[in-house]
Design a protein around this motif. Structure first.
Motif, short mmCIF file in Angstrom:
data_model
loop_
_atom_site.label_atom_id
_atom_site.label_comp_id
_atom_site.label_asym_id
_atom_site.label_seq_id
_atom_site.Cartn_x
_atom_site.Cartn_y
_atom_site.Cartn_z
N VAL A 149 -8.85 -4.78 -4.84
CA VAL A 149 -9.44 -4.81 -3.49
C VAL A 149 -10.77 -4.06 -3.49
O VAL A 149 -11.78 -4.53 -2.95
CB VAL A 149 -8.48 -4.21 -2.45
CG1 VAL A 149 -9.17 -4.01 -1.10
CG2 VAL A 149 -7.24 -5.09 -2.29
N LEU A 150 -10.80 -2.90 -4.13
CA LEU A 150 -12.01 -2.08 -4.14
C LEU A 150 -13.11 -2.68 -5.02
O LEU A 150 -14.29 -2.53 -4.72
CB LEU A 150 -11.67 -0.65 -4.55
CG LEU A 150 -10.77 0.07 -3.54
CD1 LEU A 150 -10.29 1.40 -4.09
CD2 LEU A 150 -11.47 0.25 -2.21
N GLU A 151 -12.74 -3.37 -6.08
CA GLU A 151 -13.74 -4.05 -6.90
C GLU A 151 -14.43 -5.16 -6.10
O GLU A 151 -15.64 -5.36 -6.22
CB GLU A 151 -13.11 -4.60 -8.17
CG GLU A 151 -12.75 -3.52 -9.16
CD GLU A 151 -11.93 -4.00 -10.34
OE1 GLU A 151 -11.88 -5.23 -10.59
OE2 GLU A 151 -11.33 -3.16 -11.01
N VAL A 152 -13.66 -5.87 -5.29
CA VAL A 152 -14.24 -6.89 -4.41
C VAL A 152 -15.18 -6.24 -3.40
O VAL A 152 -16.30 -6.72 -3.18
CB VAL A 152 -13.13 -7.71 -3.72
CG1 VAL A 152 -13.70 -8.61 -2.63
CG2 VAL A 152 -12.36 -8.53 -4.73
N ALA A 153 -14.76 -5.13 -2.82
CA ALA A 153 -15.60 -4.42 -1.84
C ALA A 153 -16.90 -3.94 -2.47
O ALA A 153 -17.95 -3.96 -1.82
CB ALA A 153 -14.82 -3.24 -1.25
N ALA A 154 -16.84 -3.53 -3.71
CA ALA A 154 -18.05 -3.05 -4.40
C ALA A 154 -19.09 -4.16 -4.55
O ALA A 154 -20.29 -3.89 -4.57
CB ALA A 154 -17.69 -2.48 -5.76
N ARG A 155 -18.62 -5.39 -4.63
CA ARG A 155 -19.54 -6.53 -4.75
C ARG A 155 -20.07 -7.00 -3.40
O ARG A 155 -20.85 -7.94 -3.32
CB ARG A 155 -18.84 -7.68 -5.47
CG ARG A 155 -18.53 -7.39 -6.93
CD ARG A 155 -18.08 -8.62 -7.67
NE ARG A 155 -16.86 -9.21 -7.12
CZ ARG A 155 -15.62 -8.93 -7.53
NH1 ARG A 155 -15.43 -8.06 -8.48
NH2 ARG A 155 -14.59 -9.52 -6.99
N GLY A 156 -19.55 -6.39 -2.32
CA GLY A 156 -20.03 -6.76 -0.99
C GLY A 156 -19.22 -7.80 -0.31
O GLY A 156 -19.60 -8.30 0.74
N SER A 157 -18.08 -8.16 -0.88
CA SER A 157 -17.18 -9.12 -0.24
C SER A 157 -16.22 -8.35 0.64
O SER A 157 -15.91 -7.20 0.39
CB SER A 157 -16.42 -9.91 -1.30
OG SER A 157 -17.32 -10.57 -2.15
N PRO A 158 -15.69 -9.00 1.65
CA PRO A 158 -14.77 -8.31 2.55
C PRO A 158 -13.51 -7.85 1.82
O PRO A 158 -13.00 -8.56 0.98
CB PRO A 158 -14.43 -9.34 3.62
CG PRO A 158 -15.04 -10.62 3.22
CD PRO A 158 -15.91 -10.38 2.03
#
Length: 160
Positions: A149-158
Motif C-alpha cells: 500500500v505504501l509503495e503505491v502511495a510513494a508513486r502518487g497513486s491513491p
C-alpha cells in the motif's frame, strides 16, 4: 531498494525532525532500540531496511505516514559511566543538542539509524489505509501487505 518489500519499520516522528530528514540535514535518527529479528522469524535483521515515517500530530504534524527513508546501517553507543559523553557527531547529524542526547540516552544504549534516500509522499497516508488503528509509541514492524500500500502511495497513486 526497488524490489517489493516483505517487511519494513513504521516510526513515529515529530514534524520538525521529519522535515529535517526530507531536507537532507538530519542524517541520523536516534532510537533506544533497533529491529533485531525479521518479523515472524529468528533470522537477524540485515541492513538496509525501509523505514516509513508516521508524522505525529504534535506541533501541527500530519497525523499520517508522510514518507520514508532507507536505513543502510546503524551504530549503537552505550555509556559506561556518568562521566562519559556520547560522541558529539551523533547530536550534530541527528540535528539535536548534545544535552538532548545525554538526557535521552541516560546510562543506556542509543542507536543512531543512518538515513538514506528520504522520500516524501505526494499525499500523506492514514494509518487506517494499512490496517493500523493507532499511532505507534515507538517503532513497529509492517508486514508485506502494508508495504505494498505504501509503495503505491510513494508513486502518487491513491492508497486503498
Amino acid at each position: 531498494m526497488s524490489e517489493a518489500k516483505t517487511w519494513a519499520v513504521l516510526l513515529p516522528i515529530r514534524k520538525q525532525h521529519a522535515a529535517n530528514i526530507y531536507a537532507g540535514t538530519k542524517t541520523l535518527e536516534l532510537r533506544k532500540k533497533i529491529p533485531k529479528f525479521m518479523p515472524g522469524t529468528w533470522e537477524p535483521v540485515r541492513c538496509p531496511f525501509r523505514v516509513y515515517m508516521y508524522e505525529s500530530k504534535a506541533d501541527g504534524g500530519a497525523g499520517a505516514i508522510t514518507g520514508f527513508f532507507d536505513c543502510p546501517a546503524y551504530v549503537g553507543v552505550c555509556k559506561q559511566s556518568p562521566e562519559e559523553r556520547y560522541p558529539a557527531g551523533i547530536a550534530q547529524d541527528a540535528q539535536v543538542s548534545p544535552e538532548y542526547v545525554e538526557e535521552y540516552g541516560g546510562m543506556g544504549w542509543v542507536y543512531a539509524w543512518k538515513v538514506r534516500n528520504p522520500t516524501r509522499f505526494p499525499e500523506p497516508v492514514a494509518l487506517a489505509a494499512i490496517g493500523i488503528d493507532h499511532a505507534p509509541q515507538s517503532w513497529r514492524y509492517l508486514e508485506a501487505d502494508a508495504c505494498k500500500v505504501l509503495e503505491v502511495a510513494a508513486r502518487g497513486s491513491p492508497a486503498e
